[in-house]
Design an enzyme around this catalytic site. Structure first.
Site, PDB file in Angstrom:
ATOM      1  N   ASN A  72      51.604   1.842  60.236  1.00  0.00           N
ATOM      2  CA  ASN A  72      52.792   2.404  60.876  1.00  0.00           C
ATOM      3  C   ASN A  72      52.463   3.232  62.108  1.00  0.00           C
ATOM      4  O   ASN A  72      53.314   3.411  62.987  1.00  0.00           O
ATOM      5  CB  ASN A  72      53.541   3.257  59.846  1.00  0.00           C
ATOM      6  CG  ASN A  72      54.507   4.229  60.471  1.00  0.00           C
ATOM      7  OD1 ASN A  72      55.560   3.851  60.964  1.00  0.00           O
ATOM      8  ND2 ASN A  72      54.137   5.518  60.470  1.00  0.00           N
TER       9      ASN A  72
ATOM     10  N   LYS B  98      53.103  -3.136  72.614  1.00  0.00           N
ATOM     11  CA  LYS B  98      53.723  -3.703  71.419  1.00  0.00           C
ATOM     12  C   LYS B  98      53.764  -5.229  71.479  1.00  0.00           C
ATOM     13  O   LYS B  98      53.689  -5.898  70.444  1.00  0.00           O
ATOM     14  CB  LYS B  98      55.127  -3.127  71.231  1.00  0.00           C
ATOM     15  CG  LYS B  98      55.126  -1.700  70.688  1.00  0.00           C
ATOM     16  CD  LYS B  98      54.451  -1.625  69.331  1.00  0.00           C
ATOM     17  CE  LYS B  98      54.516  -0.247  68.718  1.00  0.00           C
ATOM     18  NZ  LYS B  98      53.880  -0.192  67.374  1.00  0.00           N
TER      19      LYS B  98
ATOM     20  N   PRO C 230      61.562  -2.815  64.571  1.00  0.00           N
ATOM     21  CA  PRO C 230      62.728  -1.931  64.648  1.00  0.00           C
ATOM     22  C   PRO C 230      63.196  -1.740  66.091  1.00  0.00           C
ATOM     23  O   PRO C 230      62.418  -1.851  67.044  1.00  0.00           O
ATOM     24  CB  PRO C 230      62.208  -0.599  64.089  1.00  0.00           C
ATOM     25  CG  PRO C 230      60.872  -0.892  63.497  1.00  0.00           C
ATOM     26  CD  PRO C 230      60.348  -2.094  64.224  1.00  0.00           C
ATOM     27  N   GLY C 231      64.490  -1.427  66.215  1.00  0.00           N
ATOM     28  CA  GLY C 231      65.014  -0.879  67.456  1.00  0.00           C
ATOM     29  C   GLY C 231      64.910   0.634  67.381  1.00  0.00           C
ATOM     30  O   GLY C 231      64.025   1.163  66.704  1.00  0.00           O
TER      31      GLY C 231
ATOM     32  N   ARG D 232      55.592  11.743  58.231  1.00  0.00           N
ATOM     33  CA  ARG D 232      56.887  12.028  58.851  1.00  0.00           C
ATOM     34  C   ARG D 232      57.516  10.739  59.371  1.00  0.00           C
ATOM     35  O   ARG D 232      56.874   9.698  59.435  1.00  0.00           O
ATOM     36  CB  ARG D 232      56.744  13.023  60.011  1.00  0.00           C
ATOM     37  CG  ARG D 232      55.857  12.565  61.154  1.00  0.00           C
ATOM     38  CD  ARG D 232      55.501  13.714  62.077  1.00  0.00           C
ATOM     39  NE  ARG D 232      54.663  13.297  63.188  1.00  0.00           N
ATOM     40  CZ  ARG D 232      55.084  13.094  64.423  1.00  0.00           C
ATOM     41  NH1 ARG D 232      56.367  13.299  64.722  1.00  0.00           N
ATOM     42  NH2 ARG D 232      54.254  12.715  65.392  1.00  0.00           N
ATOM     43  N   GLY D 233      58.798  10.827  59.741  1.00  0.00           N
ATOM     44  CA  GLY D 233      59.487   9.719  60.370  1.00  0.00           C
ATOM     45  C   GLY D 233      59.505   8.453  59.539  1.00  0.00           C
ATOM     46  O   GLY D 233      59.726   8.478  58.322  1.00  0.00           O
ATOM     47  N   ILE D 234      59.275   7.329  60.204  1.00  0.00           N
ATOM     48  CA  ILE D 234      59.311   6.038  59.521  1.00  0.00           C
ATOM     49  C   ILE D 234      58.245   5.966  58.435  1.00  0.00           C
ATOM     50  O   ILE D 234      58.490   5.457  57.337  1.00  0.00           O
ATOM     51  CB  ILE D 234      59.131   4.892  60.537  1.00  0.00           C
ATOM     52  CG1 ILE D 234      60.336   4.825  61.479  1.00  0.00           C
ATOM     53  CG2 ILE D 234      58.951   3.553  59.820  1.00  0.00           C
ATOM     54  CD1 ILE D 234      60.197   3.812  62.599  1.00  0.00           C
TER      55      ILE D 234
ATOM     56  N   ASP E  86      42.412   8.855  61.549  1.00  0.00           N
ATOM     57  CA  ASP E  86      42.919   8.857  62.917  1.00  0.00           C
ATOM     58  C   ASP E  86      42.618   7.477  63.473  1.00  0.00           C
ATOM     59  O   ASP E  86      41.451   7.099  63.601  1.00  0.00           O
ATOM     60  CB  ASP E  86      42.223   9.951  63.736  1.00  0.00           C
ATOM     61  CG  ASP E  86      42.712  10.039  65.174  1.00  0.00           C
ATOM     62  OD1 ASP E  86      43.319   9.066  65.668  1.00  0.00           O
ATOM     63  OD2 ASP E  86      42.464  11.077  65.817  1.00  0.00           O
TER      64      ASP E  86
ATOM     65  N   TYR F 163      54.445   0.885  77.036  1.00  0.00           N
ATOM     66  CA  TYR F 163      54.687   0.845  75.590  1.00  0.00           C
ATOM     67  C   TYR F 163      55.074  -0.572  75.184  1.00  0.00           C
ATOM     68  O   TYR F 163      54.541  -1.116  74.201  1.00  0.00           O
ATOM     69  CB  TYR F 163      55.786   1.827  75.214  1.00  0.00           C
ATOM     70  CG  TYR F 163      56.219   1.733  73.766  1.00  0.00           C
ATOM     71  CD1 TYR F 163      55.420   2.250  72.748  1.00  0.00           C
ATOM     72  CD2 TYR F 163      57.422   1.127  73.416  1.00  0.00           C
ATOM     73  CE1 TYR F 163      55.809   2.162  71.418  1.00  0.00           C
ATOM     74  CE2 TYR F 163      57.820   1.032  72.096  1.00  0.00           C
ATOM     75  CZ  TYR F 163      57.012   1.550  71.097  1.00  0.00           C
ATOM     76  OH  TYR F 163      57.408   1.461  69.780  1.00  0.00           O
TER      77      TYR F 163
END
Length: 248
Positions: free
Chosen positions: A85, A155, A181-182, A17-19, A62, A151
């Site tokens: 990702n 990162k 990414p933003g 899903r998503g990115i 996982d 977070y």
């Protein structure tokens, strides 16, 4: 060391899903021969498998469980491009009641997960003659946003590790890419309150494919990211991407 995804075997964490899903679709469109969708529940990648023409294989993983990463590396022993990702976000500032739990949660996935992925899959890439390791970082790796304090810290750590991987692997035939990414239209962005300013996941996936082909280390793919890159590019090119030597 540019790499053309055409005909390559790719593994993507969080590809359901998503990115991650957008990245998988971009590699398929770029002609990848096989895409491993590394997800916690392989059944969640069934829709992607069904439309892939037999080129997508779901594999259980996982990133908080190193044994599943090691098992995946044995199964996906033909992989040539790895895209890490998978990531998590727990909103909260430095004074939130859950700040220490949030930090442990994010470090476990965003930092330790990266280390486990690199340690498991870099030997596979080497055995297959080289390739690429792509890490999804964030603009939050460069600037702390107070409501997402831990977070951002996680990162920043993952970006630092990515730089170390680049330096360590640059002469071993492995291209390392750091993606920043933003806000992107994903469930994570929605939960964080960024839905109104988020860009399409395709901006990220297209940026990754372009960076592989060009050999670029940094990817700042979307509107906010490009604005930050304008201020950061000089330091990135002049310091981060330059070889450093110790002088007596």
């Amino acid at each position: 060391m540019p790499i053309d995804p055409q005909g390559k075997t790719v593994l993507i964490t969080g590809a359901n899903r998503g990115i991650g899903l957008s990245i998988a679709e971009a590699f398929l469109n770029a002609g990848a021969a096989k895409v491993y969708a590394a997800v916690r529940k392989p059944a969640s990648a069934q829709a992607l498998i069904d439309k892939s023409g037999g080129r997508v294989v779901a594999i259980a993983m996982d990133v908080t469980r190193p044994e599943t990463i090691a098992a995946a590396a044995k199964t996906a022993n033909d992989v040539q491009i790895v895209v890490n990702n998978a990531g998590v976000l727990a909103p909260g500032d430095a004074f939130s009641d859950a700040v220490f739990d949030n930090l442990d949660f994010e470090i476990n996935v965003n930092v330790k997960g990266l280390l486990h992925m690199a340690r498991a899959f870099v030997p596979v890439l080497k055995a297959n003659g080289g390739g690429a390791f792509v890490q999804l970082n964030s603009v939050a790796s460069l600037r702390n946003f107070a409501d997402f304090t831990t977070y951002c810290a996680s990162k920043a750590a993952s970006y630092s590790i990515t730089q170390g991987l680049r330096d360590k692997l640059s002469d071993q035939g492995i291209q390392v890419i750091s993606v920043h990414p933003g806000p992107i239209k994903t469930d994570m962005a929605d939960d964080a309150g960024f839905a109104d300013i988020a860009d399409s996941p395709q901006t990220v996936s297209d940026g990754i494919v372009a960076a592989l082909k060009s050999g670029e280390f940094h990817v700042f793919p979307d509107t906010m990211a490009r604005q930050i890159w304008q201020g950061y590019e000089g330091f990135a090119k002049g310091v981060v991407e330059q070889a450093m030597t110790a002088e007596a």
